[in-house]
Design a protein around this motif. Structure first.
Motif, PDB file in Angstrom:
ATOM      1  N   TRP A   1      60.345  48.564  37.147  1.00  0.00           N
ATOM      2  CA  TRP A   1      61.446  47.709  37.629  1.00  0.00           C
ATOM      3  C   TRP A   1      61.028  46.247  37.616  1.00  0.00           C
ATOM      4  CZ3 TRP A   1      66.195  49.692  38.271  1.00  0.00           C
ATOM      5  CH2 TRP A   1      66.291  51.091  38.357  1.00  0.00           C
ATOM      6  N   LEU A   2      61.926  45.402  37.077  1.00  0.00           N
ATOM      7  CA  LEU A   2      61.663  43.958  36.991  1.00  0.00           C
ATOM      8  C   LEU A   2      62.857  43.200  37.574  1.00  0.00           C
ATOM      9  CD1 LEU A   2      59.779  41.713  35.751  1.00  0.00           C
ATOM     10  CD2 LEU A   2      61.365  41.699  33.808  1.00  0.00           C
ATOM     11  N   TYR A   3      62.566  42.238  38.448  1.00  0.00           N
ATOM     12  CA  TYR A   3      63.638  41.404  38.999  1.00  0.00           C
ATOM     13  C   TYR A   3      64.244  40.592  37.859  1.00  0.00           C
ATOM     14  CZ  TYR A   3      66.199  38.392  42.171  1.00  0.00           C
ATOM     15  OH  TYR A   3      67.213  37.724  42.821  1.00  0.00           O
ATOM     16  N   VAL A   4      65.586  40.515  37.843  1.00  0.00           N
ATOM     17  CA  VAL A   4      66.276  39.926  36.677  1.00  0.00           C
ATOM     18  C   VAL A   4      65.850  38.478  36.408  1.00  0.00           C
ATOM     19  CG1 VAL A   4      68.352  39.280  38.015  1.00  0.00           C
ATOM     20  CG2 VAL A   4      68.534  39.683  35.547  1.00  0.00           C
ATOM     21  N   GLY A   5      65.554  37.721  37.454  1.00  0.00           N
ATOM     22  CA  GLY A   5      65.133  36.320  37.264  1.00  0.00           C
ATOM     23  C   GLY A   5      63.827  36.245  36.478  1.00  0.00           C
ATOM     24  N   ASP A   6      62.971  37.249  36.663  1.00  0.00           N
ATOM     25  CA  ASP A   6      61.727  37.288  35.886  1.00  0.00           C
ATOM     26  C   ASP A   6      61.985  37.612  34.426  1.00  0.00           C
ATOM     27  OD1 ASP A   6      59.754  36.517  37.738  1.00  0.00           O
ATOM     28  OD2 ASP A   6      59.812  38.487  38.691  1.00  0.00           O
ATOM     29  N   HIS A   7      62.976  38.468  34.171  1.00  0.00           N
ATOM     30  CA  HIS A   7      63.332  38.736  32.767  1.00  0.00           C
ATOM     31  C   HIS A   7      63.823  37.438  32.118  1.00  0.00           C
ATOM     32  CE1 HIS A   7      65.759  41.505  29.783  1.00  0.00           C
ATOM     33  NE2 HIS A   7      64.824  40.805  29.179  1.00  0.00           N
ATOM     34  N   CYS A   8      64.638  36.688  32.849  1.00  0.00           N
ATOM     35  CA  CYS A   8      65.175  35.428  32.293  1.00  0.00           C
ATOM     36  C   CYS A   8      64.044  34.448  31.983  1.00  0.00           C
ATOM     37  CB  CYS A   8      66.169  34.804  33.277  1.00  0.00           C
ATOM     38  SG  CYS A   8      67.622  35.846  33.545  1.00  0.00           S
ATOM     39  N   SER A   9      63.065  34.337  32.877  1.00  0.00           N
ATOM     40  CA  SER A   9      61.970  33.384  32.621  1.00  0.00           C
ATOM     41  C   SER A   9      61.120  33.860  31.436  1.00  0.00           C
ATOM     42  CB  SER A   9      61.106  33.158  33.868  1.00  0.00           C
ATOM     43  OG  SER A   9      60.345  34.305  34.165  1.00  0.00           O
ATOM     44  N   ALA A  10      61.010  35.181  31.274  1.00  0.00           N
ATOM     45  CA  ALA A  10      60.247  35.707  30.129  1.00  0.00           C
ATOM     46  C   ALA A  10      60.966  35.381  28.822  1.00  0.00           C
ATOM     47  CB  ALA A  10      60.062  37.220  30.272  1.00  0.00           C
ATOM     48  N   ILE A  11      62.287  35.525  28.806  1.00  0.00           N
ATOM     49  CA  ILE A  11      63.040  35.215  27.577  1.00  0.00           C
ATOM     50  C   ILE A  11      62.900  33.724  27.257  1.00  0.00           C
ATOM     51  CG2 ILE A  11      65.363  35.085  26.566  1.00  0.00           C
ATOM     52  CD1 ILE A  11      66.023  37.667  28.155  1.00  0.00           C
ATOM     53  N   ARG A  12      62.964  32.893  28.281  1.00  0.00           N
ATOM     54  CA  ARG A  12      62.790  31.443  28.015  1.00  0.00           C
ATOM     55  C   ARG A  12      61.409  31.172  27.418  1.00  0.00           C
ATOM     56  NH1 ARG A  12      65.090  30.969  33.205  1.00  0.00           N
ATOM     57  NH2 ARG A  12      63.130  30.219  34.116  1.00  0.00           N
ATOM     58  N   ALA A  13      60.397  31.876  27.933  1.00  0.00           N
ATOM     59  CA  ALA A  13      59.032  31.664  27.429  1.00  0.00           C
ATOM     60  C   ALA A  13      58.911  32.118  25.969  1.00  0.00           C
ATOM     61  CB  ALA A  13      58.027  32.423  28.308  1.00  0.00           C
ATOM     62  N   VAL A  14      59.517  33.251  25.642  1.00  0.00           N
ATOM     63  CA  VAL A  14      59.432  33.763  24.263  1.00  0.00           C
ATOM     64  C   VAL A  14      60.224  32.867  23.323  1.00  0.00           C
ATOM     65  CG1 VAL A  14      60.007  35.722  22.759  1.00  0.00           C
ATOM     66  CG2 VAL A  14      58.972  36.145  25.014  1.00  0.00           C
ATOM     67  N   LEU A  15      61.393  32.449  23.768  1.00  0.00           N
ATOM     68  CA  LEU A  15      62.223  31.559  22.944  1.00  0.00           C
ATOM     69  C   LEU A  15      61.473  30.256  22.641  1.00  0.00           C
ATOM     70  CD1 LEU A  15      65.095  31.373  21.745  1.00  0.00           C
ATOM     71  CD2 LEU A  15      65.840  30.381  23.914  1.00  0.00           C
ATOM     72  N   ALA A  16      60.753  29.765  23.628  1.00  0.00           N
ATOM     73  CA  ALA A  16      60.053  28.485  23.455  1.00  0.00           C
ATOM     74  C   ALA A  16      58.771  28.633  22.637  1.00  0.00           C
ATOM     75  CB  ALA A  16      59.735  27.879  24.823  1.00  0.00           C
ATOM     76  N   GLY A  17      58.051  29.742  22.827  1.00  0.00           N
ATOM     77  CA  GLY A  17      56.714  29.794  22.218  1.00  0.00           C
ATOM     78  C   GLY A  17      56.366  31.075  21.494  1.00  0.00           C
ATOM     79  N   GLY A  18      57.309  32.023  21.402  1.00  0.00           N
ATOM     80  CA  GLY A  18      57.003  33.301  20.751  1.00  0.00           C
ATOM     81  C   GLY A  18      56.774  33.124  19.265  1.00  0.00           C
ATOM     82  N   ARG A  19      55.913  33.955  18.725  1.00  0.00           N
ATOM     83  CA  ARG A  19      55.635  33.874  17.283  1.00  0.00           C
ATOM     84  C   ARG A  19      56.726  34.587  16.489  1.00  0.00           C
ATOM     85  NH1 ARG A  19      50.964  36.608  15.846  1.00  0.00           N
ATOM     86  NH2 ARG A  19      50.816  37.628  17.870  1.00  0.00           N
ATOM     87  N   LEU A  20      57.158  33.991  15.403  1.00  0.00           N
ATOM     88  CA  LEU A  20      58.290  34.517  14.637  1.00  0.00           C
ATOM     89  C   LEU A  20      58.041  35.939  14.160  1.00  0.00           C
ATOM     90  CD1 LEU A  20      59.530  31.518  12.503  1.00  0.00           C
ATOM     91  CD2 LEU A  20      60.256  32.357  14.730  1.00  0.00           C
ATOM     92  N   GLY A  21      59.072  36.761  14.299  1.00  0.00           N
ATOM     93  CA  GLY A  21      58.990  38.142  13.837  1.00  0.00           C
ATOM     94  C   GLY A  21      58.254  39.054  14.796  1.00  0.00           C
ATOM     95  N   GLU A  22      57.751  38.496  15.911  1.00  0.00           N
ATOM     96  CA  GLU A  22      56.958  39.311  16.845  1.00  0.00           C
ATOM     97  C   GLU A  22      57.848  39.978  17.890  1.00  0.00           C
ATOM     98  OE1 GLU A  22      53.465  39.896  17.162  1.00  0.00           O
ATOM     99  OE2 GLU A  22      53.478  39.130  15.110  1.00  0.00           O
ATOM    100  N   VAL A  23      57.295  41.054  18.453  1.00  0.00           N
ATOM    101  CA  VAL A  23      57.932  41.775  19.552  1.00  0.00           C
ATOM    102  C   VAL A  23      57.103  41.520  20.807  1.00  0.00           C
ATOM    103  CG1 VAL A  23      58.442  44.085  20.442  1.00  0.00           C
ATOM    104  CG2 VAL A  23      58.799  43.580  18.017  1.00  0.00           C
TER     105      VAL A  23
END
Ligand code: NAD
Ligand code: TYD
Length: 368
Positions: free
Chosen positions: A228-250
């Motif tokens: 279980w993950l609090y939804v606000g933490d999911h949102c911050s994770a998506i922002r982090a991946v959008l900003a710095g995730g490597r292309l094509g990565e999961v």
């Protein structure tokens, strides 16, 4: 710069859009929300943004290619964050068609529209563009009690029509990257909970049923484990991946919070006993007609879900190692906030429990 967010009026999407404007690093970048406003989409979730020029809500279907093309041409987004989906496993068992249409055909339509738009961008905009696909840990299938948690390379073994449709969409996203070079990012997250969660899912259903004195339906033995993950933490994770995730990565996203369903239900009951005692509220059991003393008295074991996955667990070390993301909430802090939110938003709950909601409760629980 603008984001196009699909499904932004649903549970996680609306939290994401609200958090986007609240997070300093995003600097108020405008958002266009595209949402079909199905039973799960609720413009009221975004009421705080009414009249805010940075936000535009468009009611429409992700399967509508002409509409998606038009939105891309008009708003020139630098990223698409794709939440729109049919998301409830039990509904996918009763009616898989809508899941194939939105989750598979809808993702295909978006990918094709994104590819056409991205291909025609100038070099800088082309290099900066991102297609972020929001997916689930359920694509990996079910774990045994001693198995290691899901990593990003775990084989896909979806078991429900919902998870099969999400797995299909993940594969399409992967293929559009490998074949066409579309700059995609995929995140697979565990079970979310928090504000604006539609009360067909476990945690909000237990809260609203308990307060109404209705049975708390635990499928089978209640020993199925979810992370279980609090939804606000999911949102911050998506922002982090959008900003710095490597292309094509999961990137797998999880809360390091594995718990059996029955324990979750007992935790919700104990918090309600503390924050909204049944005796003080005059809660009466809808089945026995007796006054309820403790909400846990309402727990009822019912027939199990067909094909019910026994355990999900997420290994979230990759996103921590590469992007420095970890959840901010523990389960104790997150679940307390969530119960408090539902107690303070009885009007929201009453409005989403429309006639269509009552029909669903009859469909899913009458035969159990
Ligand atoms: P939700 O059901 O609350 O919201 C889905 C939203 O998509 C709704 O606003 C709905 O109106 C919209 N939508 C549905 N069909 C559409 C269509 N054809 N065109 C445009 N909009 C459409 O779902 P959620 O729980 O917020 O999940 C959001 C995403 O996150 C989904 O892709 C889901 O698979 C994924 N996810 C959810 C969880 C979870 O625990 N809820 C966990 C991991 C991943
Ligand atoms: P749910 O919230 O539907 O999420 P998912 O199936 O995507 O994990 O269910 C979470 C768990 O709770 C799942 O193991 C099924 C169980 N469950 C119940 O026991 N009773 C219910 O009434 C519901 C809706 C779910």
């Amino acid at each position: 710069m603008t984001l196009l967010v699909t499904g932004g009026a649903g549970f996680i999407g609306s939290n994401f859009v609200l958090d986007w404007f609240a997070a300093p690093a995003t600097q108020g970048e405008p958002v266009v929300t595209l949402d079909a406003l199905t039973y799960a989409g609720n413009p009221e979730n975004l009421a705080a943004l009414q009249g805010d020029a940075r936000h535009t809500l468009v009611q429409g279907d992700i399967c509508d290619r002409a509409l998606v093309d038009q939105l891309l041409a008009r708003h020139r987004p630098r990223a698409i964050v794709h939440f729109a989906a049919e998301s409830h496993v039990d509904r996918s068992i009763h009616g898989p068609g809508a899941f194939m249409r939105t989750n598979v055909e809808g993702t295909f339509t978006l990918l094709e529209a994104a590819r056409a738009y991205w291909s025609a961008l100038e070099a800088d905009a082309k290099a900066a563009f991102r297609f972020h696909h929001v997916s689930t840990d359920e694509v990996y299938g079910s774990l045994g009690p001693g198995d290691a948690a899901f990593t990003e390379t775990h084989p896909y073994e979806p078991n429900s029509p919902y998870s099969a449709s999400k797995a299909a969409s993940d594969h399409l996203v992967r293929a559009w990257h490998h074949t066409y070079g579309l700059p995609v990012l995929t995140t697979n997250c565990s079970n979310n909970y928090g504000p604006y969660h539609f009360p067909e899912k476990l945690i909000p259903l237990m809260i609203v049923n308990a307060l109404a004195g209705k049975p708390l339906p635990v499928y089978g033995d209640g020993q199925q484990v979810r992370d279980w993950l609090y939804v606000g933490d999911h949102c911050s994770a998506i922002r982090a991946v959008l900003a710095g995730g490597r292309l094509g990565e999961v990137y797998n996203i999880g809360g390091w919070n594995e718990k059996p369903n029955l324990e979750i239900v007992h935790t919700v009951c104990a918090l309600l006993d503390e924050l909204a005692p049944a005796a003080e509220r005059g809660v009466v059991s809808s089945t026995s007609g007796q006054a309820v003393q403790r909400y846990a008295e309402l727990i009822t074991h019912v027939k199990d879900r067909p094909g019910h996955d026994r355990r999900y667990a997420i290994d979230a070390r990759k996103i921590e190692r590469e992007l420095g993301w970890r959840p901010a909430e523990t389960f104790d802090t997150g679940i307390r906030k969530t119960v408090q939110w539902y107690l303070a938003h009885g009007d929201w709950v009453a409005r989403v429990q429309s006639g269509a909601y009552r029909d669903w409760v009859a469909t899913n629980y009458a035969q159990r």
